[in-house]
Design a protein around this motif. Sequence first.
Motif, mmCIF file in Angstrom:
data_model
loop_
_atom_site.group_PDB
_atom_site.id
_atom_site.type_symbol
_atom_site.label_atom_id
_atom_site.label_comp_id
_atom_site.label_asym_id
_atom_site.label_seq_id
_atom_site.Cartn_x
_atom_site.Cartn_y
_atom_site.Cartn_z
ATOM 1 N N GLN A 1 0.822 -1.206 0.000
ATOM 2 C CA GLN A 1 0.000 0.000 0.000
ATOM 3 C C GLN A 1 0.862 1.265 0.000
ATOM 4 O O GLN A 1 2.020 1.240 0.435
ATOM 5 N N PRO A 2 0.280 2.380 -0.449
ATOM 6 C CA PRO A 2 0.976 3.662 -0.300
ATOM 7 C C PRO A 2 1.205 3.972 1.175
ATOM 8 O O PRO A 2 0.422 3.569 2.037
ATOM 9 N N GLY A 3 2.285 4.689 1.452
ATOM 10 C CA GLY A 3 2.580 5.090 2.820
ATOM 11 C C GLY A 3 3.600 4.223 3.516
ATOM 12 O O GLY A 3 4.014 4.530 4.637
ATOM 13 N N VAL A 4 4.027 3.122 2.871
ATOM 14 C CA VAL A 4 5.048 2.246 3.438
ATOM 15 C C VAL A 4 6.375 2.535 2.741
ATOM 16 O O VAL A 4 6.476 2.425 1.517
ATOM 17 N N SER A 5 7.387 2.916 3.505
ATOM 18 C CA SER A 5 8.713 3.149 2.925
ATOM 19 C C SER A 5 9.756 2.376 3.725
ATOM 20 O O SER A 5 9.639 2.225 4.942
ATOM 21 N N THR A 6 10.765 1.895 3.018
ATOM 22 C CA THR A 6 11.767 1.004 3.604
ATOM 23 C C THR A 6 13.161 1.575 3.428
ATOM 24 O O THR A 6 13.504 2.081 2.354
ATOM 25 N N ASP A 7 13.967 1.476 4.484
ATOM 26 C CA ASP A 7 15.363 1.913 4.447
ATOM 27 C C ASP A 7 16.234 0.755 4.916
ATOM 28 O O ASP A 7 16.217 0.387 6.090
ATOM 29 N N LEU A 8 16.986 0.164 3.990
ATOM 30 C CA LEU A 8 17.854 -0.964 4.325
ATOM 31 C C LEU A 8 19.264 -0.523 4.705
ATOM 32 O O LEU A 8 20.102 -1.364 5.045
ATOM 33 N N SER A 9 19.532 0.775 4.675
ATOM 34 C CA SER A 9 20.892 1.264 4.918
ATOM 35 C C SER A 9 21.290 1.206 6.386
ATOM 36 O O SER A 9 22.468 1.364 6.718
ATOM 37 N N SER A 10 20.331 0.974 7.281
ATOM 38 C CA SER A 10 20.648 0.989 8.712
ATOM 39 C C SER A 10 21.276 -0.317 9.189
ATOM 40 O O SER A 10 21.758 -0.393 10.322
ATOM 41 N N TRP A 11 21.268 -1.350 8.346
ATOM 42 C CA TRP A 11 21.825 -2.655 8.743
ATOM 43 C C TRP A 11 23.276 -2.720 8.283
ATOM 44 O O TRP A 11 23.575 -2.960 7.126
ATOM 45 N N HIS A 12 24.209 -2.528 9.205
ATOM 46 C CA HIS A 12 25.626 -2.483 8.860
ATOM 47 C C HIS A 12 26.338 -3.812 9.077
ATOM 48 O O HIS A 12 27.480 -3.972 8.644
ATOM 49 N N ALA A 13 25.704 -4.738 9.754
ATOM 50 C CA ALA A 13 26.359 -6.002 10.089
ATOM 51 C C ALA A 13 26.517 -6.887 8.861
ATOM 52 O O ALA A 13 25.683 -6.874 7.946
ATOM 53 N N THR A 14 27.594 -7.677 8.861
ATOM 54 C CA THR A 14 27.747 -8.720 7.849
ATOM 55 C C THR A 14 26.773 -9.857 8.122
ATOM 56 O O THR A 14 26.171 -10.411 7.204
ATOM 57 N N GLY A 15 26.610 -10.202 9.401
ATOM 58 C CA GLY A 15 25.699 -11.270 9.776
ATOM 59 C C GLY A 15 24.259 -10.928 9.463
ATOM 60 O O GLY A 15 23.797 -9.826 9.742
ATOM 61 N N MET A 16 23.542 -11.881 8.876
ATOM 62 C CA MET A 16 22.121 -11.772 8.537
ATOM 63 C C MET A 16 21.827 -10.651 7.540
ATOM 64 O O MET A 16 20.679 -10.221 7.402
ATOM 65 N N ARG A 17 22.839 -10.206 6.828
ATOM 66 C CA ARG A 17 22.618 -9.136 5.850
ATOM 67 C C ARG A 17 21.645 -9.576 4.760
ATOM 68 O O ARG A 17 20.864 -8.769 4.237
ATOM 69 N N ALA A 18 21.676 -10.856 4.421
ATOM 70 C CA ALA A 18 20.818 -11.345 3.342
ATOM 71 C C ALA A 18 19.357 -11.469 3.749
ATOM 72 O O ALA A 18 18.520 -11.840 2.925
ATOM 73 N N THR A 19 19.036 -11.170 5.016
ATOM 74 C CA THR A 19 17.632 -11.219 5.432
ATOM 75 C C THR A 19 16.867 -9.969 5.027
ATOM 76 O O THR A 19 15.673 -9.859 5.315
ATOM 77 N N ASP A 20 17.543 -9.016 4.369
ATOM 78 C CA ASP A 20 16.825 -7.837 3.882
ATOM 79 C C ASP A 20 16.199 -7.074 5.049
ATOM 80 O O ASP A 20 15.054 -6.621 4.976
ATOM 81 N N THR A 21 16.971 -6.962 6.139
ATOM 82 C CA THR A 21 16.460 -6.326 7.352
ATOM 83 C C THR A 21 16.713 -4.826 7.310
ATOM 84 O O THR A 21 17.795 -4.378 6.936
ATOM 85 N N GLY A 22 15.712 -4.060 7.705
ATOM 86 C CA GLY A 22 15.865 -2.616 7.688
ATOM 87 C C GLY A 22 14.818 -1.929 8.532
ATOM 88 O O GLY A 22 14.143 -2.546 9.367
ATOM 89 N N THR A 23 14.674 -0.646 8.300
ATOM 90 C CA THR A 23 13.734 0.202 9.027
ATOM 91 C C THR A 23 12.562 0.541 8.113
ATOM 92 O O THR A 23 12.762 0.925 6.958
ATOM 93 N N VAL A 24 11.362 0.380 8.633
ATOM 94 C CA VAL A 24 10.155 0.641 7.848
ATOM 95 C C VAL A 24 9.393 1.806 8.479
ATOM 96 O O VAL A 24 9.173 1.828 9.694
ATOM 97 N N THR A 25 9.005 2.753 7.649
ATOM 98 C CA THR A 25 8.221 3.903 8.097
ATOM 99 C C THR A 25 6.794 3.772 7.572
ATOM 100 O O THR A 25 6.585 3.465 6.389
ATOM 101 N N PHE A 26 5.840 3.998 8.461
ATOM 102 C CA PHE A 26 4.424 3.936 8.107
ATOM 103 C C PHE A 26 3.833 5.342 8.175
ATOM 104 O O PHE A 26 4.013 6.048 9.172
ATOM 105 N N ASP A 27 3.135 5.724 7.123
ATOM 106 C CA ASP A 27 2.511 7.042 7.049
ATOM 107 C C ASP A 27 1.043 6.870 6.678
ATOM 108 O O ASP A 27 0.698 6.705 5.509
ATOM 109 N N SER A 28 0.196 6.824 7.707
ATOM 110 C CA SER A 28 -1.253 6.649 7.515
ATOM 111 C C SER A 28 -1.558 5.396 6.694
ATOM 112 O O SER A 28 -2.320 5.432 5.719
#
Length: 320
Positions: free
Chosen positions: A128-155
């Motif tokens: 849906q609109p309003g979901v944005s993802t930032d994967l740049s916050s994951w600096h670790a080598t471990g579990m990097r391939a899990t596509d882990t990041g920060t998600v922002t919700f806007d309404s």
Amino acid sequence: MSAEAARTIVGSAGFGLPRPGAGATLERFAALTRLCSEDISTGRLVEAHADADAILGEIIGGAVRPGEFWGVWAAQPPGTRVDARPVANGFELDGVKEWCSGAGTCTHALVTAATADGNRLFAVDLRQPGVSTDLSSWHATGMRATDTGTVTFDSVPATAVGAVTAYLDRPGFWHGGMGVAACWFGGARRVARPLYRAVGRSDDPLLRMHAGAVDALLATGWAAIEAAARHIDADPAARAQREAFALRWSIEQLATAVVDRVGRALGPGPLVADPDHAQAVADLTVYIRQSHADADLAVLGSLVDGRIPGPHDDPAKEKS
């Protein structure tokens, strides 16, 4: 990439893990162990999708649907939060959720968010609109391939899953925690693989000593997972909090010891020359930190009620 591999697995024809407590919990745990024995990040993402299915089934009688790839985003680190506000046709989410595995790949997620009555679980369509993802916050080598990041919700529209306390108060919360331990165990098996290969080609007594220790650790760990699965199926409605904390601590200790033993047995060679092994060690090291370590042990200690683990054939003697 592990995230795409996991999405392919859960989208394959006939995929589905037995839900915990339905009589085939060991089959579920064994499948998770096998997946993480091959690739820890992939197995971790499949576990989350399967956990979402179990949660939906337990709380509202629902299920994930074909073509969907789910995450469970319940971490609540300090400094960020997601709020859920009621609207005419349900709820909308606003805020920031960190440590979201599969953030760039999942189609849906179960997300914890704050309401006026307390934290509550919500199902969200991430397309849906309003979901944005930032994967740049994951600096670790471990579990990097899990596509882990920060998600922002806007309404972002969301559907409440059960009442305010439904997510944490259900028996399946502890079953899911034990499923994660099965994944950690699979990761330990993956890390141990070079040692098992090496010991078959060597008569070095120190190498064999480390291999014997690792073999005993893994055998004991699998026995504990089998026992946990039997316990769940014997009484699915029981709140298996003590059993979950005990299993998770045991497998965390096992995984830590396996990483140490393999490194001491084989030296730095596999860590610098075998990219798959180096990645597995990094993945497992990060993954087991999902445990709350000594804080979890303190909770386990608070649950000790005089029942000493082991046979209870003669309660009178046990209390003496």
